[in-house]
Write an enzyme that holds these catalytic residues in place. Structure first.
Site, short mmCIF file in Angstrom:
data_model
loop_
_atom_site.label_atom_id
_atom_site.label_comp_id
_atom_site.label_asym_id
_atom_site.label_seq_id
_atom_site.Cartn_x
_atom_site.Cartn_y
_atom_site.Cartn_z
N ALA A 1 0.74 -1.23 0.08
CA ALA A 1 -0.24 -0.13 -0.34
C ALA A 1 1.01 1.02 0.26
CB ALA A 1 -1.00 -0.03 1.30
N ARG B 1 2.52 2.80 -2.13
CA ARG B 1 2.22 3.56 -3.89
C ARG B 1 0.50 2.80 -4.14
NH1 ARG B 1 5.65 1.48 -7.10
NH2 ARG B 1 6.87 0.01 -5.92
N ASN C 1 -3.08 -6.97 -2.46
CA ASN C 1 -2.92 -6.38 -3.96
C ASN C 1 -1.68 -6.32 -3.89
OD1 ASN C 1 -3.20 -3.81 -4.95
ND2 ASN C 1 -1.36 -2.99 -4.11
N SER D 1 -6.54 -9.29 -12.26
CA SER D 1 -6.14 -8.50 -13.25
C SER D 1 -7.22 -8.13 -14.97
CB SER D 1 -4.83 -8.15 -14.14
OG SER D 1 -4.71 -7.58 -14.86
N TYR E 1 2.72 -12.46 -15.92
CA TYR E 1 1.54 -11.91 -15.22
C TYR E 1 0.18 -12.22 -15.30
CZ TYR E 1 -0.72 -7.14 -13.59
OH TYR E 1 -1.19 -6.70 -13.23
N ALA F 1 -0.58 -15.10 -16.52
CA ALA F 1 -0.62 -17.16 -15.78
C ALA F 1 -1.06 -16.28 -13.51
CB ALA F 1 0.10 -17.28 -15.41
N LYS G 1 -2.65 -14.06 -12.50
CA LYS G 1 -3.77 -12.79 -12.11
C LYS G 1 -5.03 -14.63 -12.51
CE LYS G 1 -1.50 -9.20 -11.03
NZ LYS G 1 -2.35 -8.59 -9.74
N ILE H 1 -5.44 1.21 -15.51
CA ILE H 1 -5.95 1.93 -14.12
C ILE H 1 -4.02 2.80 -13.72
CG2 ILE H 1 -5.82 1.87 -10.79
CD1 ILE H 1 -8.47 0.68 -12.83
#
Ligand code: NAP
Length: 248
Positions: free
Chosen positions: A14, A16, A91, A143, A156, A158, A160, A189
Site C-alpha cells: 500500500a 503506492r 494487492n 487483473s 503476469y 498466468a 492473475k 489504472i
C-alpha cells in the site's frame, strides 16, 4: 456511523498506487488499517500519518508478501496489535514484461511468487483468526489481463488468472464459515505500474476503453469498500470487473 467502523483491514503493498488508494478509502469509511510495503519506507511513513489523520488506528509493516514466513509473522503481529482482522486485501504485485521468446525463467518465477504465491501466503495465514472470529472478507486484486491475456505479459496473466481460481476455491472452502473471498479485476489504472508505458501505448488503452479513460486507484478502492462491507454479505467467489467496460 461509518460503513466500516469497528473493522480492521490489512492491505498488502500500500505504499503506492492502487494499494495506497485502497488503504485511504478504507480509513475514510472508518476501518482501522494495517498495511505493508517492501522498498518504500518513506512513502509508507507518510501514508501511516495520513491514515492516522482519519481518526483510525493505522500501522505500516515492512513485509515481503512473497515470503511465507514473513506473511505468517505479519498476521501474528497484526492480531497482537489490533486484536482482530476482518478484511484482507491482497494487492501487492509486480510486472516483469517480455515476449515469451525472450522471457527468462527468473522473470516468470518472480512474478508468480510476488503476485500469486503471496496470495496463498497471506490468505492461509489469516484464515485461523478469521475462523475464530466466525467472519471475514478476503479480496484479491487480479487483473483484466488474467481474464483476456496480454502479449508480453504471459507471466503476469498466468499469475492473475491463478488468483481467480484460488479465489473461487477459497470461497467454496470457507463460505460455510462466513468467510467470503472475492477478486477484483482492474483494467487500465493510472499508477506507477502503468506509468512506465509510452504515451502512444497509453492512448491506445484509453481509446479501447468504452468509458474512454484510465481508471484511478479510488475506482478500485470503492469496489473494495463494497466487498469489505455488509452491503456485499451475499456475494462470494466472484470477480468484480473495474475496467471502464474493457471486457464488454
Ligand atoms: P504499483 O504502483 O507498482 O505498486 C505496487 C505496490 O506493491 C507497491 O506499494 C509495492 O511496495 C508493493 N509490493 C511489490 N512487491 C511487494 C512484495 N513482495 N511485498 C509487499 N509489497 C510489495 O502497482 P499498482 O498499479 O498500484 O498495482 C497494484 C495491484 O493492482 C497489483 O497487484 C497489480 O498487478 C494490480 N493491477 C494493476 C493495474 C494497473 O493498471 N495499474 C491493473 C490491474 C491490476 P514498495 O513500493 O514498498 O516496494
Amino acid at each position: 456511523m461509518k460503513l466500516l467502523e469497528g473493522k480492521t483491514a490489512l492491505v498488502t503493498g500500500a505504499s503506492r498506487g492502487i494499494g495506497r488508494g485502497i488503504a485511504v478509502t478504507l480509513a475514510q469509511h472508518g476501518a482501522s488499517v494495517a498495511f505493508t510495503y517492501l522498498s518504500s519506507p518513506d512513502k509508507a511513513k507518510t501514508l501511516e500519518e495520513e491514515l492516522s489523520g482519519c481518526g483510525i488506528k493505522a500501522k505500516a509493516y515492512k513485509s515481503d508478501a512473497a515470503d511465507f514466513k514473513q506473511a505468517e509473522q505479519l498476521i501474528n503481529d497484526i492480531i497482537a496489535e489490533f486484536g482482530v482482522l476482518d478484511i484482507v486485501v491482497n494487492n501487492a504485485g509486480i510486472t516483469r514484461d517480455a515476449l515469451l521468446m525472450r522471457m527468462s525463467e527468473q522473470q516468470f518465477d518472480e512474478v508468480l511468487k510476488t503476485n500469486l504465491k503471496s496470495v496463498f501466503n497471506i490468505t492461509k495465514s489469516c484464515i485461523k483468526p478469521m475462523l475464530r472470529q466466525r467472519q471475514g472478507s478476503i479480496i484479491n486484486i487480479s487483473s483484466v489481463v488474467g481474464v483476456k491475456g496480454n502479449a508480453g505479459q504471459a507471466n503476469y496473466a498466468a499469475s492473475k488468472a491463478g488468483i481467480i481460481g484460488f479465489t473461487k476455491s477459497v470461497a467454496l472452502e470457507l463460505g460455510s464459515r462466513n468467510i467470503r473471498c472475492n477478486a477484483i479485476a482492474p483494467g487500465f489504472i493510472e499508477t506507477e505500474m502503468t506509468g512506465v508505458l509510452d504515451e502512444k501505448t497509453v492512448q491506445g488503452w484509453r481509446d479501447a476503453i468504452p468509458l474512454k479513460r484510465g481508471g484511478s486507484p479510488e475506482d478500485v478502492a470503492n469496489a473494495v469498500v463494497f466487498l469489505s462491507s455488509g452491503l456485499s454479505s451475499y456475494i462470494t467467489g466472484q470477480v468484480v470487473h473495474v475496467d471502464g467496460g474493457m471486457l464488454t
